[in-house]
Design an enzyme around this catalytic site. Structure first.
Site, PDB file in Angstrom:
ATOM      1  N   LYS A 271     -35.229  59.945 -68.532  1.00  0.00           N
ATOM      2  CA  LYS A 271     -34.983  61.280 -69.083  1.00  0.00           C
ATOM      3  C   LYS A 271     -35.814  62.299 -68.316  1.00  0.00           C
ATOM      4  CE  LYS A 271     -34.270  63.544 -73.572  1.00  0.00           C
ATOM      5  NZ  LYS A 271     -32.890  63.966 -73.337  1.00  0.00           N
TER       6      LYS A 271
ATOM      7  N   TYR B 228     -38.977  64.360 -70.235  1.00  0.00           N
ATOM      8  CA  TYR B 228     -39.030  65.146 -71.458  1.00  0.00           C
ATOM      9  C   TYR B 228     -38.395  64.406 -72.617  1.00  0.00           C
ATOM     10  CZ  TYR B 228     -34.038  66.356 -71.274  1.00  0.00           C
ATOM     11  OH  TYR B 228     -32.660  66.302 -71.285  1.00  0.00           O
TER      12      TYR B 228
ATOM     13  N   GLU C 128     -21.170  59.601 -70.247  1.00  0.00           N
ATOM     14  CA  GLU C 128     -21.725  60.225 -71.455  1.00  0.00           C
ATOM     15  C   GLU C 128     -21.457  61.716 -71.361  1.00  0.00           C
ATOM     16  OE1 GLU C 128     -26.060  59.915 -71.565  1.00  0.00           O
ATOM     17  OE2 GLU C 128     -26.134  60.034 -69.380  1.00  0.00           O
TER      18      GLU C 128
ATOM     19  N   LEU D  41     -28.149  57.770 -70.424  1.00  0.00           N
ATOM     20  CA  LEU D  41     -29.413  57.834 -71.146  1.00  0.00           C
ATOM     21  C   LEU D  41     -29.273  56.994 -72.422  1.00  0.00           C
ATOM     22  CD1 LEU D  41     -32.216  59.312 -71.192  1.00  0.00           C
ATOM     23  CD2 LEU D  41     -31.180  60.788 -72.906  1.00  0.00           C
TER      24      LEU D  41
HETATM   25  N1  PDD Z   1     -30.195  65.559 -74.798  1.00  0.00           N
HETATM   26  N2  PDD Z   1     -27.378  61.847 -72.832  1.00  0.00           N
HETATM   27  C1  PDD Z   1     -27.974  62.877 -72.214  1.00  0.00           C
HETATM   28  C2  PDD Z   1     -27.671  63.130 -70.778  1.00  0.00           C
HETATM   29  C3  PDD Z   1     -28.872  63.695 -72.932  1.00  0.00           C
HETATM   30  O1  PDD Z   1     -29.481  64.720 -72.321  1.00  0.00           O
HETATM   31  C4  PDD Z   1     -29.115  63.419 -74.304  1.00  0.00           C
HETATM   32  C5  PDD Z   1     -30.081  64.230 -75.114  1.00  0.00           C
HETATM   33  C6  PDD Z   1     -28.446  62.332 -74.905  1.00  0.00           C
HETATM   34  C7  PDD Z   1     -28.667  61.964 -76.344  1.00  0.00           C
HETATM   35  O2  PDD Z   1     -29.926  61.386 -76.527  1.00  0.00           O
HETATM   36  P1  PDD Z   1     -30.722  61.559 -77.900  1.00  0.00           P
HETATM   37  O3  PDD Z   1     -29.838  61.018 -78.962  1.00  0.00           O
HETATM   38  O4  PDD Z   1     -31.929  60.739 -77.714  1.00  0.00           O
HETATM   39  O5  PDD Z   1     -30.985  63.027 -78.087  1.00  0.00           O
HETATM   40  C8  PDD Z   1     -27.603  61.560 -74.124  1.00  0.00           C
HETATM   41  C9  PDD Z   1     -31.207  66.352 -75.427  1.00  0.00           C
HETATM   42  C10 PDD Z   1     -30.978  66.590 -76.869  1.00  0.00           C
HETATM   43  C11 PDD Z   1     -31.373  67.641 -74.639  1.00  0.00           C
HETATM   44  O6  PDD Z   1     -31.411  67.543 -73.416  1.00  0.00           O
HETATM   45  O7  PDD Z   1     -31.474  68.709 -75.236  1.00  0.00           O
END
Ligand code: PDD
Length: 298
Positions: free
Chosen positions: A158, A43, A191, A216
């Protein structure tokens, strides 16, 4: 926020499911969809600000990488995907919100083994965000707690297999915190449960964990790194940091598509710096917002 489902009045929200635009409440996939049974799905979450998709190329590229890691092709060309995403923004009259995009291997008789030429399911939903609530978080900062990282060894993909992330977020909320920072077996922060983690050292150097299969590759993380490189005079180190170093740091913040750059003002109840959002965090936010606006296609 409109949470209408099923029997309630239609919300006006529109979802996309494998080629069709449907009322949100009526959109669905088959009960044997592999996304449901095996989390055999990837996703993306893309922020929409002022009606424009944020960091769209980064999200599309990462989607392609996640799919590739699980031997799934792109469900459509990047150009077609861009069109559907825009159509979703338009049909949902989305000004400030989030676009959620999910690709699963599709519906098959239950079998662990992955089908080689799958008929993918593609799902997109859109939802408005409370821009004032985000603004409040940005001006006040948020609390995080540290929890063990219970996830698998391919956190660079992801996938929708987010049980460990959901458990950590739930525990954080239960303890009155906004996010959980996950700790590996060496005591280092990987993270957040849905965000990347950053600190600012006593010398004013920004530190975030280097990319590997333990985290991620955040699109916002990449955007902030690029923005910092364009803005002179900011030292950046991509390396792991411990929770002890984070607690002793001058500032801390987190990045994600849903929240942008959010200041972290306490960890496990211990204040970071003076307990208020710091100048480097604000600088990172300002530089990233500027870069993002100039690089986003209308
Ligand atoms: N989450 N790390 C994890 C485990 C994440 O699920 C996310 C993003 C990030 C940040 O990635 P990005 O900057 O590309 O959003 C880091 C999204 C927003 C979610 O699951 O809603």
């Amino acid at each position: 926020m409109n949470r209408s489902h099923g029997h309630r009045a239609p919300s006006g929200r529109v979802a996309y499911v494998s080629g069709r635009y449907l009322p949100h409440a009526q959109a669905g996939v088959h009960i044997e969809d592999r996304g449901l049974q095996f989390a055999d799905a990837v996703y993306e979450v893309c922020a929409v600000l002022d009606g424009r998709l944020t960091d769209e190329p980064g999200h599309t590229e990462r989607l392609e990488r996640s799919l590739g890691a699980l031997n799934m092709p792109m469900p459509m060309s990047p150009a077609a995907l861009a069109l559907v995403m825009r159509e979703m923004v338009r049909r949902n009259r989305l000004k400030n919100g989030m676009l959620y995009l999910q690709v699963t291997r599709g519906a098959y008789r239950r079998d662990h083994a992955m089908q080689a030429n799958p008929k993918l399911s593609v799902i997109m939903t859109a939802r408005a965000i409370d821009i004032d609530a985000i603004g409040k978080r940005r001006s006040e900062g948020v609390a995080v707690i540290a929890l063990p990282d219970l996830r698998w060894k391919r956190c660079d993909i992801k996938t929708t297999g987010l049980l460990a992330n959901a458990m950590a977020k739930t525990e954080a909320r239960k303890r009155g915190a906004f996010e959980a920072w996950l700790i590996d077996s060496d005591g280092m922060v990987t993270e957040g449960s849905s965000s990347n983690a950053w600190i600012v050292t006593g010398d004013g150097v920004l530190v975030t964990r280097n990319l590997s299969s333990t985290i991620l590759a955040g699109v916002t993380r990449a955007g902030v790194l690029a923005a910092l490189k364009s803005g002179a005079g900011t030292g950046v180190e991509e390396r792991p940091f411990s929770i002890a170093e984070a607690v002793a740091a001058k500032e801390a913040f987190m990045t994600s598509a849903s929240g942008g750059v959010l200041p972290v003002v306490s960890i496990d109840g211990r204040e970071i710096g003076n307990g208020k959002p710091g100048p480097m965090t604000q600088k990172a936010h300002a530089l990233y917002s500027k870069l993002d606006q100039s690089s986003t296609a209308p």
